[in-house]
Enzyme design. Sequence first.
Site, PDB file in Angstrom:
ATOM      1  N   SER B  18      32.759 -12.218  34.591  1.00  0.00           N
ATOM      2  CA  SER B  18      32.241 -12.225  33.483  1.00  0.00           C
ATOM      3  C   SER B  18      32.812 -11.057  32.368  1.00  0.00           C
ATOM      4  O   SER B  18      33.965 -11.026  32.753  1.00  0.00           O
ATOM      5  CB  SER B  18      30.592 -11.991  33.608  1.00  0.00           C
ATOM      6  OG  SER B  18      29.815 -12.089  32.329  1.00  0.00           O
ATOM      7  N   HIS B  45      32.586 -16.683  32.684  1.00  0.00           N
ATOM      8  CA  HIS B  45      31.504 -16.850  31.551  1.00  0.00           C
ATOM      9  C   HIS B  45      32.389 -16.683  30.352  1.00  0.00           C
ATOM     10  O   HIS B  45      33.138 -15.975  30.191  1.00  0.00           O
ATOM     11  CB  HIS B  45      30.522 -15.720  31.617  1.00  0.00           C
ATOM     12  CG  HIS B  45      29.698 -15.679  32.893  1.00  0.00           C
ATOM     13  ND1 HIS B  45      28.795 -14.688  33.198  1.00  0.00           N
ATOM     14  CD2 HIS B  45      29.256 -16.952  33.699  1.00  0.00           C
ATOM     15  CE1 HIS B  45      27.948 -15.194  34.136  1.00  0.00           C
ATOM     16  NE2 HIS B  45      28.136 -16.433  34.330  1.00  0.00           N
ATOM     17  N   ASP B 138      24.572 -12.759  37.699  1.00  0.00           N
ATOM     18  CA  ASP B 138      25.164 -14.164  38.182  1.00  0.00           C
ATOM     19  C   ASP B 138      26.188 -13.904  39.109  1.00  0.00           C
ATOM     20  O   ASP B 138      27.117 -13.295  38.977  1.00  0.00           O
ATOM     21  CB  ASP B 138      25.418 -15.025  36.907  1.00  0.00           C
ATOM     22  CG  ASP B 138      25.848 -16.206  37.266  1.00  0.00           C
ATOM     23  OD1 ASP B 138      25.065 -17.057  38.176  1.00  0.00           O
ATOM     24  OD2 ASP B 138      26.615 -16.967  36.474  1.00  0.00           O
TER      25      ASP B 138
END
Lengths: 272, 192
Positions: B18, B45, B138
Site C-alpha cells: 500500500s 492499493h 489489509d
Amino acid sequence: MDTPVGEQEIKLLLNDMLELYGFDFTDYAKASLKRRINRLFTLDRFPSFAEFRYHLRNDPDYSKRFVEQITVNVTEMFRDPVFYQNLREHVLPVLATYPFIRIWHAGCSTGEEVFSMAILLKEANLLHKSLLYATDLNPVVLQKASTGIFPMSQMKQYSENYIAGGGTEDFSRYYTASYNMVKFDEELSSRMVFSTHNLVSESSFNQFQLIMCRNVLIYFEKELQGRVFALFDDSLENLGFLALGSKETLKLSPIISKYRQEGKEKIWRKIH
Amino acid sequence: MAQNSLNGVQKIVVIGGSAGSLHVILHILARLRADLNIPIVIILHRKNDSDSSLSQLMAFRTDLPVKEADDKEAILPGNVYLAPADYHLLIETDKNFSLDDSEKINFSRPSIDVTFETAAEAYGEGVTGILLSGANADGVEGLSIIKAHKGTIVVQDPSTAQVPYMPQQAIDAMPIDHTLTVEQIPDFINQL
C-alpha cells in the site's frame, strides 16, 4: 485451517438451491462464491454447516436471503466515466436513427446503471422514444431499483463520475433530496421496465439495439460465459451494440467473428 | 516447470503493498532472475483509474512478462501479474484468476486479503506471501490464512518501510517466517 464451508459443502448447497428453488449457481466462479457463502455463514452466526444447510433447505425465505447475499450487488452511477462518454459520443447518435430504441440492462442489480443510461438518453433527447428493460435474477434488488431511491452519501461521487463522463448539467437537477436519500425524477423511471430474468436458465425475450451487461460475466465460469454470450447474440438486432465491464471481453467467445469492437472501451457492434 | 514439479508443489509468490510500497516493488522487479520459474502476483492499493500505466512502469524494470491479470486467465510461471484497479483478484483452485467487484475490504479494492486468502486455498504450502509498506491492515488476515495452509509468510522490515504500519500489524499479530529489508526481498524470491 479451512473455511467453515469448504468445496464439498458448497456443492451440497448449490444442489439444494437448484433442486428446491430452481436457482442454478453451479457454473459460477468458485473462489468468489466460496468467499460470499462463508461471509454469509459468519454474518448469520450459524454454529455449524449442518444448521446452515438445514435452514436453507427448510426455509424458503432464507433461500431469498441466500440469493441476495451471494450475488454481488455492488454498483454505481456512471462507473468508468470514459465508457459513458463513449456511449454518449458514439453509440447514442446511432441509436437516434431508430424510431424506437430498446435497451436491455442484464443483471442490473439496484439500477444505478439504468438511471445513468436514462440520463444520457434524456440529454440526447431520446428518452421519450426509448424503453429500458432492467432485469436481474434477484427480486429484492429489482424492487430497490424500481423505486429510483439512492443514498445521498453517494451523490458527490456520482456527480463527479457524471461530469468526468461528459455531463454538462447540474447533476442535482435529476433528483429530489429528502433526509439522507434522494429520489430520481419519475420521468427517468417512466421509461423503465423491471423484471426478473435469470441469465443462466432463461432464454431471449426480445430484440434490442443495445445490451448492457457490466461486471456480471466475471462471476461465471468460462463455459457459462459462452452460453450467456450466445443468449445476448440471440437478443441483439443486427448492427446492435453489446457493452461489457472494463475487464470483460468478447475476444475469446465463439461469437466474436460476428462482432467488431468499437474503440478502446468494451463496446462491441454486431456486424453480421 | 521443472522446479515447480520437483516436489509436486506448485509455487506462487503473492506480494501486497500500500502506501510507500511502489518503489519497493519496482526495486524487487528490477532484481528478479530472468529465468524465474514462479508466478508473481502483485496487489497494490491505488486510485481507481483503469489506465495501464502502472503495469507499463513495472514492465520497464524487468525482463519477465508483466501484465494486469485478466478474468479467467491461466496463471503461468515466470509471469508477473498485477491486480487491476477497482477489482478484487481471486485465485481459483484450477490455477486461474477470476475477478470480483464486490464490496471493498479494509477500504480497498483490490484487497490484499482476498488474493492472499484465495492463493492459500489454491496453492497451499506453495504460497509465499509478502507484505510491504502501508498505512492500513489489509493483508494481515491474508498472511494468517497463508500460514494456516502451511505457506511461507514474509514482511518488509518495518524499519525500512516508508509507512511501517502494515508490516508492523502483521508482526504484532503472528510469528512471521522472514522479516526482510528491501534489499533482501529480491534475493529471497530468486532462491525460492
